[in-house]
Design an enzyme around this catalytic site. Structure first.
Site, short mmCIF file in Angstrom:
data_model
loop_
_atom_site.label_atom_id
_atom_site.label_comp_id
_atom_site.label_asym_id
_atom_site.label_seq_id
_atom_site.Cartn_x
_atom_site.Cartn_y
_atom_site.Cartn_z
N HIS A 1 1.60 3.20 3.40
CA HIS A 1 3.05 2.97 3.38
C HIS A 1 3.46 2.04 4.51
CE1 HIS A 1 3.67 6.02 0.36
NE2 HIS A 1 2.73 6.68 0.97
N ASP B 1 -5.01 8.30 -2.81
CA ASP B 1 -5.26 9.29 -1.77
C ASP B 1 -4.48 10.58 -1.90
OD1 ASP B 1 -3.57 7.11 0.69
OD2 ASP B 1 -2.97 7.80 -1.30
N TYR C 1 8.84 -1.76 -4.87
CA TYR C 1 7.92 -2.52 -4.02
C TYR C 1 6.58 -2.83 -4.69
CZ TYR C 1 5.26 1.74 -2.62
OH TYR C 1 4.50 2.87 -2.61
#
Lengths: 839, 279
Positions: free
Chosen positions: A134, A164, A394
């Protein structure tokens, strides 16, 4: 005194930023004009539910200004002492060497010089790099923007991210229900309404939505769970830790050991089968392979009926509770909440976690998944939301400056070689390596079966590592190997670019100071990741696109990522190419705005002046509950754009090979029929590092390390001292902010450990010092300590096996993957011992 | 003239500490004179949040009790104040003058709840101001109230029957922290944690199943209350008084009645009560 009030957005909520005399003095949740909010209303049980006109931030966002001005900010470019690109590099001293301040000119000279040398000597693919999972919010500046465009321009070797946070769902659930375009996560459309209208019980399995908040959604869903609690929806929680959601919902807590979830799930299925309390019609029409599954559950194949008594031995939950859970589940309309986005959860990051994730789907399939009130729902997403007005998230191609339509000249990287994040250290230290799949396998089920090798034939090994961020020591597994990797002479040059000094920063040769999103111009929609989690902003009561204003000038000598890469590009003679013909970050912001639907609704000047635009749900609103279409045997009507079957003749199918929910996975049957670690029918497989392992004799405590509540994947931790005042985050003792480890009183007493003692958590892989938090909130035999410490603080800097006192418990976890063909990380299968630390 | 107060609902609170951090954001290194000098960087929020964990595995309860200044109508800190160092505004907000209170550590002990904090740097006592400076500017609520995602902290004019807080108070069972202190606080609570006695009942000859619907009685000598075990065989009596002697009685046809003395010196998890079949 001049005061400005500016808008911005964070990873967990939109904000107002107050600037007085050039200094940020206050951060508040975004305030919008009352008239801009058109709250939706859900009618359920004769009551009307509507959200208040406000935005609810994750708690740590209130501490944003503290992080902005943190002493940990990287202020100037730094060069590692003993590193001289023209002479000796002393790679083995990475992690020990001190740093000296250098000018930007010198830093750019060195970085561009090394890039040029390495490209000439070995080729562009000898460069690799990656960011953390992030970044700071804002699509102009997000990791997939400037970093990606720059690296692709150099023709670097890209690194696949492992999924993950939800490994078992990605490598397992996809083979049960498809949803590969959501990486194994289910759609969540309109499940809030469905639950309010129809649900009687919610089973939270390895899920603490009050803490994990659908990752980006702030705290809007706190209210939703309160609504459900107020209408007497029963909450049951399966978790080794009595988590925050369980506490708030007064849930019935069924504590269980890690690695036992699949067994408990099988026992629930056993109860339903033997008591005839499952939806036979649904199973026969909507699923495939039930007979083989049934045989396995009844023990017809292996002589082991999967009774609650058997599962009680594996899990620590009394048989009567498992049996009752099964009966309650079947007799009520029950939501299964198996992770913050429907799926996720610590249980998905354990040995053989594919099996647990698959069982979650199959259990709900036995109860008619998609039936009113019967869903797999995180309780954090799926409020009424507009899905027709688009703004790139994003992860959408359109928000990435390397490939967006907003770019006049997209950049395509011809390099075919790849690395895999989970095995990056092994790839550097001990090549060749190989792995299955392409990290985020969002294109198809079969993408998981693509085999990769590094180095790829015809390609060089990597020599240069460009790291943005510094999280891996606390977020990956067996993380001392990252220390060894950094110290390898193979890596001739290492750059670290970040806003703050973090766990990996001190291993770089050159450190470049980046600025935060408050120090540059940007824009973004709150909570909208797009990409493989499209429409994720339905975790927020109101969709809002925010004009993220540059609130202050970059502090000290920091620069935006984009400006840093532009400066390097200029040295390389590629400035025009990188900047797409000279675009500034504001130019990019306008370009992203222009390709979205926003211009139809508000012009740039108004959007820029106002600072935000709320996209309200349609009125009247037509809900399309997730998977209701599948339950009812009709074409998909949810607005799930990447579901390729939607709108075709196969619209009523899931995206498994058969189109149905597969008790016996056809994709696994075809590709790995003899895989005993991820068989076509899910099994409970004894963990390779669990309660029944040989190693348990030496290390009789199971470490659970979920995602933290008061920080965000290392963001905010360490750099934000106010968080050290919250005992659930860190505890101050003798002037140091210690990371807590939750220990049961019986385990503590047996070891002479008292509350607030400093303790060493250790096994053969490493040792971490934490502060003991003695609590009844964990099962005996369990130690609970969150992952994601931003503070790597080795007692012996530079030594890979040094004890860390910063709290990076991931140093203790194993490199071993979920299973041999499922290359996911399994930090949740970790055996340790603890002892009081005497210095 | 409003009379400002707060109502804090412990059941609503999810323990997120947003209130704590919003207060830090407003005041740390920010002077808001004349009402307040800055909170120190090494210090704490004036909205204290206390975690209360009770019970034992697997029956645990966790509550968070948030305490700003209670802005008491009978505030000892005001009554004992010299030279107006601690004073009350007409709207009920109690403030400590950062100038007049300099060096006066004694003010800390005037608050029986210990909600006044010492600022070592500035040598002054400090506490929650209900964000008086923001209210003066027209904000409708203090920072902590604005930050709360759960609606657990409500603020407003106690003397206006139409205000949100007044309506809530009218329809809730409100409580004081430590009513025996006699402070008449303007910050009150709903669902403060009380003593509980809980446990599980299991039928001795049916241990593979939970035992729902079993009668459990709790008597204190004067009266008896009763509940039934839920589907998981669990029962709970809440809202009990501390340091009381109770008798717990489990009655089920066909099984020997079980009686157990329980004293609420702390919250009690009696564990699993097994009923033996008769005959």
């Amino acid at each position: 005194m001049t005061e400005q009030v500016l808008t911005s957005c964070t990873n967990e909520g939109p904000i107002l930023v107050y600037v007085q005399d050039g200094k940020v003095v206050r951060i508040r949740p975004l305030l919008a004009d009352e008239n801009d909010f058109k709250p939706w209303t859900i009618e359920a049980g004769g009551k009307l539910y509507t959200p208040p006109k406000r935005f609810n931030l994750a708690p740590f966002v209130h501490a944003e200004r503290k992080r902005l001005y943190s002493d940990d900010r990287l202020k100037y470019p730094l060069k590692r002492k003993g590193f001289d690109p023209k002479n000796k590099r002393n790679q083995e001293k990475r992690g020990v060497s001190g740093y000296e301040r250098i000018s930007w000119d010198e830093a750019l000279e060195i970085v561009s010089g090394e890039i040029t040398r390495i490209r000439e000597q070995y080729g562009g693919p000898a460069i690799t790099g990656l960011t953390s999972s992030h970044h700071n919010w804002g699509i102009v500046g997000y990791k997939m923007g400037p970093f990606q465009r720059f690296m692709d321009m150099l023709e670097y070797t890209p690194v696949f991210d492992n999924p993950d946070s939800w490994e078992g769902w990605h490598w397992g659930a996809t083979h049960t229900w498809g949803f590969f375009w959501r990486l194994g996560m289910p759609e969540q459309y309109d499940l809030l309404q469905d639950a309010l209208k129809n649900t009687e019980m919610i089973v939270l399995w390895s899920n603490d939505p009050d803490s994990t908040r659908a990752i980006y959604s702030g705290q809007d869903s706190v209210l939703w769970r309160q609504w459900l609690k107020d209408k007497n929806v029963k909450f049951v929680v399966l978790d080794p830790f009595f988590n925050y959601t369980a506490a708030h919902m007064d849930a019935t807590w069924l504590p269980l050991r890690p690695d036992s979830g699949a067994a408990v799930a099988q026992a629930i299925a056993y109860t339903w089968i033997t008591e005839n309390t499952y939806d036979k019609d649904y199973v026969s029409k909507r699923t495939l392979g039930f007979e083989e599954f049934r045989n396995h559950i009844l023990g017809n194949d292996d002589g082991k009926p999967k009774t609650p008594e058997w599962a009680a031995e594996e899990s620590g939950i009394p048989a009567r509770k498992i049996r009752t859970l099964a009966r309650e589940w079947a007799s009520k309309r029950t939501v299964l909440s198996a992770g913050t986005r429907g799926g996720e959860g610590s249980a998905s990051r354990q040995a053989y976690a594919t099996e647990w994730a698959r069982m979650m789907i199959l259990l709900q399939a036995m109860q008619g998944l998609g039936k009113p009130g019967v869903a797999i729902w995180g309780t954090t997403m799926g409020c009424p939301s507009n899905t027709s007005i688009s703004f790139p998230g994003y992860a959408d191609p359109d928000s990435r400056m390397g490939m967006s339509r907003a770019a006049d000249h997209p950049i395509v990287n011809p390099t075919k070689q790849r690395l895999y994040r989970l095995t990056l250290p092994e790839a550097i230290l001990n090549p060749p390596i190989d792995w299955w799949g392409e990290g985020f396998c969002g294109q198809s089920l079969d993408q998981q079966f693509i085999h990769h090798v590094y180095p790829r034939e015809g390609y060089p090994e990597v020599k240069m590592f460009y790291r943005y961020g510094s999280s891996f020591l606390a977020t990956m597994v067996d993380t001392s190997k990252w220390v060894r990797m950094y110290q390898s002479p193979k890596l001739e040059f290492v750059v670290n670019q970040d806003c703050w000094w973090g766990g990996e920063t001190g291993f770089a040769d050159i450190i470049l100071p980046a600025c935060t999103n408050l120090e540059r111009d940007d824009l973004a929609e709150a909570a909208a990741a797009g990409g493989y989690s499209i429409h994720g902003s339905n975790g927020n009561n109101f969709r809002v696109v925010v004009r993220m204003k540059k609130c202050i000038e970059p502090l000290w000598e920091s620069k935006s990522d984009y400006d840093i890469f532009t400066a390097i590009s200029e040295k390389l003679g590629m400035k025009d190419k990188y900047t797409d013909g000279g675009k500034t970050d504001l130019d990019w912001a306008k370009a992203f705005y222009a390709i979205s639907d926003l211009p139809k609704l508000i012009n740039w000047e108004d959007f820029d002046r106002k600072g935000y635009f709320i996209i309200n749900a349609d009125e009247p609103y037509k809900p399309t509950p997730a998977l209701r279409w599948f339950y009812e045997g009709r074409p998909c009507d949810t607005p799930d754009p990447l579901n390729k079957k939607r709108g075709t003749g196969l619209g009523d199918e899931l995206s498994t090979y058969s189109g149905k929910i597969e008790f016996q996975s056809q994709s696994l049957l075809k590709n790995f029929p003899d895989d005993e670690e991820r068989p076509p029918i899910p099994h409970h497989i004894l963990s390779w590092e669990g309660y029944r392992s040989e190693l348990y004799k030496k290390y009789p405590l199971q470490l659970v390390s979920p995602h933290p509540r008061f920080s965000f994947h290392t963001h905010y931790d360490k750099h934000t001292p106010w968080l050290n005042e919250i005992p659930g985050h860190r505890v101050m003792k003798d002037g140091y902010a210690w990371w807590p480890a939750h220990v049961h009183p019986s385990d503590a007493a047996a070891r002479g450990i008292k509350n607030d003692d400093i303790i060493k958590l250790y096994n053969d892989r490493g040792a971490v010092l934490c502060i003991a938090a003695i609590t009844e909130r964990v099962l005996p035999g369990i130690v609970h300590s969150y992952a994601s410490s931003a503070n790597y603080d080795p007692l012996e800097p530079g030594k890979a096996n040094s004890i860390d006192r910063g709290g990076c418990v991931n140093l203790l976890t194993s490199s071993r993957m979920l299973s041999k063909h499922a290359p996911g990380m399994a930090p949740g299968s970790c055996l340790i011992e603890i002892v009081k630390w005497e210095e | 003239m409003p009379r400002y107060g707060m109502l804090i609902n412990i059941d609503r609170c999810n323990g997120c500490y947003a209130c704590y951090l919003a207060c830090r954001d407003e005041f740390e290194s920010n002077d808001h004179l004349p009402y307040s000098a800055a909170q120190p960087a090494e210090g704490r929020s004036w909205m204290r949040v206390t975690e209360k964990e009770r019970g034992s595995t697997p029956k645990v309860r966790v509550d968070y009790v948030a305490t700003p200044c209670l802005h008491c109508a009978n505030a000892p800190c005001v009554d004992k104040s010299v030279d107006g160092a601690v004073y009350r505004r007409p709207d009920g907000i109690v403030l400590i003058d950062p100038e007049k209170s300099k060096g006066n550590r004694n003010i800390l002990s005037d608050c029986p709840h210990r909600l006044i904090y010492w600022n070592e740097e500035k040598n002054i006592p400090q506490k929650c101001t209900f964000c008086a400076h923001l209210l003066d500017m027209g904000w409708k609520e203090p920072r902590c109230v604005e930050a709360c995602p759960a609606g657990a902290v409500v603020f407003g004019d106690l003397d206006d029957p139409a205000s949100g807080i007044s309506k809530l108070i009218a329809s809730s069972k409100t409580e004081e922290l430590n009513p025996d202190f006699g402070l008449n606080p303007n910050v009150r609570y709903v669902d403060l944690p009380k003593r509980f006695i809980l446990g599980e009942v299991v039928l001795g000859d049916k241990k593979g199943d939970c035992a729902p619907g079993i009668r459990v009685q709790l008597g204190d000598g004067a009266e008896t209350i009763e509940c039934r075990t839920d589907s998981f065989g669990d029962f709970e009596f809440d809202g009990l008084k501390p340091s009381r002697k109770y008798t717990l009685r489990v009655v089920h046809k066909g099984y020997a009645t079980v009686e157990k003395p329980v004293v609420t010196n702390s919250d009690v998890n009696v564990g699993v009560i097994e009923l033996d079949p008769l005959g």
